[in-house]
Write an enzyme that holds these catalytic residues in place. Sequence first.
Site, mmCIF file in Angstrom:
data_model
loop_
_atom_site.group_PDB
_atom_site.id
_atom_site.type_symbol
_atom_site.label_atom_id
_atom_site.label_comp_id
_atom_site.label_asym_id
_atom_site.label_seq_id
_atom_site.Cartn_x
_atom_site.Cartn_y
_atom_site.Cartn_z
ATOM 1 N N ARG A 52 0.781 -1.243 0.000
ATOM 2 C CA ARG A 52 0.000 0.000 0.000
ATOM 3 C C ARG A 52 0.816 1.298 0.000
ATOM 4 O O ARG A 52 0.242 2.369 -0.054
ATOM 5 C CB ARG A 52 -0.995 0.043 1.167
ATOM 6 N N ASP A 53 2.136 1.208 0.055
ATOM 7 C CA ASP A 53 2.929 2.450 -0.004
ATOM 8 C C ASP A 53 4.244 2.211 -0.739
ATOM 9 O O ASP A 53 5.318 2.592 -0.274
ATOM 10 C CB ASP A 53 3.186 2.992 1.400
ATOM 11 N N ILE A 54 4.138 1.570 -1.907
ATOM 12 C CA ILE A 54 5.335 1.343 -2.724
ATOM 13 C C ILE A 54 5.694 2.653 -3.413
ATOM 14 O O ILE A 54 4.899 3.212 -4.159
ATOM 15 C CB ILE A 54 5.083 0.233 -3.754
ATOM 16 N N ASN A 58 10.934 3.933 -0.543
ATOM 17 C CA ASN A 58 10.827 2.673 0.193
ATOM 18 C C ASN A 58 11.516 1.511 -0.511
ATOM 19 O O ASN A 58 11.371 0.358 -0.107
ATOM 20 C CB ASN A 58 9.352 2.324 0.439
ATOM 21 N N THR A 91 1.247 7.218 -0.681
ATOM 22 C CA THR A 91 1.768 8.473 -1.198
ATOM 23 C C THR A 91 1.020 8.811 -2.485
ATOM 24 O O THR A 91 0.971 7.987 -3.399
ATOM 25 C CB THR A 91 3.276 8.326 -1.458
#
Length: 202
Positions: A52-54, A58, A91
Amino acid sequence: MEYCDGGDLSQVIKSTKKSKGYISEDVIWKILSQLCMALRYCHRKTPAIIHRDIKPANVFLEEAKNVKLGDFGLSKILVNDSMYAYTNVGTPYYMSPEQVNEEKYNHKSDIWSLGCIIYEAAALRPPFHAENFLSLAVKINQGKISRIPSRYSDDLWEVISKMLDIDPTKRPSVEDLIQKNPKVNIKIKEFKIKEWKEEYLR
């Protein structure tokens, strides 16, 4: 946590852009293939996990450009295959259409984000950019992207385009990317052979 002496992908993109250089296609395929392995591990788990936040910040790199996917702080466990996530997290530049529309989404949302960062590694800018969230959401929902620079192959452009299909049912799964894309498959095999060799030498 393992130390990654190559920094993160966002730093690599920024420094490459500043120097007016580019990231080689071979390195981009390597990044894609290793992120596919990381996501396959998550998506295959029971229950499945979606990241959910690639985003580039990261994605951590070793000096040899081997990749580690980090920051699972926003990850979501899906209890079974019929479950979807609904929370609007992540993001904005790398959010899927499902996320920006606050609709249900699943592991295909990770594939969209993966497509965004691979696009950015090639173009040195995100595929969708706007001054505010509303304008960004409109662009993401339209799904119109410029081709990556011509130095990159049609094969790379094609796999990015498939990952950035606004219809999640038409996006490839991580298994599709690994099993049906020869270049991803070859890079994974190369990585595994290298790992086996290093283990044998130890």
